[in-house]
Design an enzyme around this catalytic site. Structure first.
Site, short mmCIF file in Angstrom:
data_model
loop_
_atom_site.label_atom_id
_atom_site.label_comp_id
_atom_site.label_asym_id
_atom_site.label_seq_id
_atom_site.Cartn_x
_atom_site.Cartn_y
_atom_site.Cartn_z
N LEU A 1 101.37 63.05 -24.17
CA LEU A 1 100.73 61.82 -23.68
C LEU A 1 99.27 62.13 -23.37
O LEU A 1 98.98 63.12 -22.70
CB LEU A 1 101.44 61.34 -22.40
CG LEU A 1 100.79 60.16 -21.69
CD1 LEU A 1 101.07 58.85 -22.44
CD2 LEU A 1 101.30 60.02 -20.25
N HIS B 1 96.38 52.82 -1.20
CA HIS B 1 95.93 53.68 -2.29
C HIS B 1 96.85 54.88 -2.44
O HIS B 1 97.13 55.32 -3.56
CB HIS B 1 94.49 54.14 -2.06
CG HIS B 1 93.49 53.01 -2.10
ND1 HIS B 1 93.50 52.06 -3.09
CD2 HIS B 1 92.49 52.66 -1.25
CE1 HIS B 1 92.51 51.18 -2.87
NE2 HIS B 1 91.90 51.53 -1.76
N ASP C 1 95.83 47.21 -9.73
CA ASP C 1 95.19 46.42 -8.68
C ASP C 1 96.21 45.97 -7.62
O ASP C 1 97.40 45.84 -7.91
CB ASP C 1 94.53 45.19 -9.32
CG ASP C 1 93.49 44.55 -8.41
OD1 ASP C 1 93.11 45.17 -7.41
OD2 ASP C 1 93.07 43.41 -8.72
#
Ligand code: IPE
Ligand code: IPE
Ligand code: MG
Length: 248
Positions: free
Chosen positions: A133, A39, A22
């Site tokens: 991962l 972004h 965020d």
């Protein structure tokens, strides 16, 4: 290889880290830039945090990239976020695959453009055997939507009420097969869940930092993991050291 400056023993390292990325908008605003520039910077940062996760030995990383509520943003921003997802897949997939990252998606794909859905499914398929991962991308994800979807499927499958258990519900969630997050990180200082992993977070530890996501670097990530390693997870019981002391 484990990094020398990372001194957390493997058993103290969270197996599953989830991040609410965020603060991109405020990061951009503070620089006089459009929100989309935030972004983009956030996406660049994601690449660093994925690398660091592999290096630190985190096995599952879940990132909140677009919530079911984010459709309510101005359409240019929504379109921009869709474009960024597409662009990340185009530019990063080969490298992520080489690094042994398995991509998964949590949320609903239906509302995305068919060409984007195809790209996501292709990325999942290409990387499905990787095991260094597991990267869960929460895109068009909402915790309530996930639970509603699970209930619908449980009913459709004719499950008997007495067979509904925690474990069964887990199997109907988008995160089926993924352990619950040990640590949830939220950047930009907001003290709320924002519909993220509301079932799975029952006993997660939280790390909230005022740092905006594009500035959340490897060092602060390491600090978050170290903070986690020093926590005493009690799961509603008493701590093991206290128990031993009182029974000595
Ligand atoms: C997080 O940054 C990214 C998404 C929700 C897609 P924000 O866009 O929420 O940034 P702020 O909270 O407005 O600063
Ligand atoms: C949560 O951030 C969603 C993502 C990071 C994708 P928001 O910025 O959408 O959450 P609120 O509006 O502050 O609760
Ligand atoms: Mg926000």
């Amino acid at each position: 290889m484990a990094n020398a400056s990372f001194n957390i023993s493997p058993e103290k390292c969270p197996r599953h880290v989830a991040i609410i990325m965020d603060g991109n908008g405020r990061w951009a605003l503070s620089r006089g830039l459009p929100r989309l520039a935030g972004h983009k910077a956030g996406t660049e940062n994601l690449r660093r945090i994925i690398r660091a996760s592999v290096e630190f030995g985190v096995k599952y990383l879940t990132i909140y990239a677009f919530s079911t509520e984010n459709w309510g943003r101005p359409s240019e921003e929504v379109q921009g976020l869709m474009f960024i997802l597409e662009d990340v897949i185009d530019r990063e997939l080969t490298e992520l695959h080489k690094e042994g990252v398995q991509l998964r998606h949590i949320g609903r794909l239906e509302r995305l453009a068919p060409s984007l859905q195809k790209k996501v499914l292709n990325a999942i398929d290409l990387t499905k055997k990787n095991d260094r991962l597991v990267l869960n991308v929460a895109f068009n994800y909402g915790g309530r939507d996930e639970i509603v979807n699970a209930i619908q499927h449980i009913i459709k499958d004719g499950v008997r009420p007495e067979d509904v258990t925690d474990e069964l519900v887990n199997r109907y969630l988008y995160t089926a097969g993924v352990p619950d997050p040990d640590l949830i990180i939220r950047t930009s200082g907001e003290l709320r869940v924002s519909n993220f992993l509301i079932w799975q977070a029952a006993y997660s530890e939280w790390y909230v930092t005022p740092t905006y996501w594009p500035d959340f670097n490897r060092e602060e990530y390491r600090l978050a993991l170290e903070t986690f390693a020093s926590r005493d997870r009690r799961y509603g019981k008493v701590s093991s050291s206290e128990y031993e002391a009182s029974n000595a």
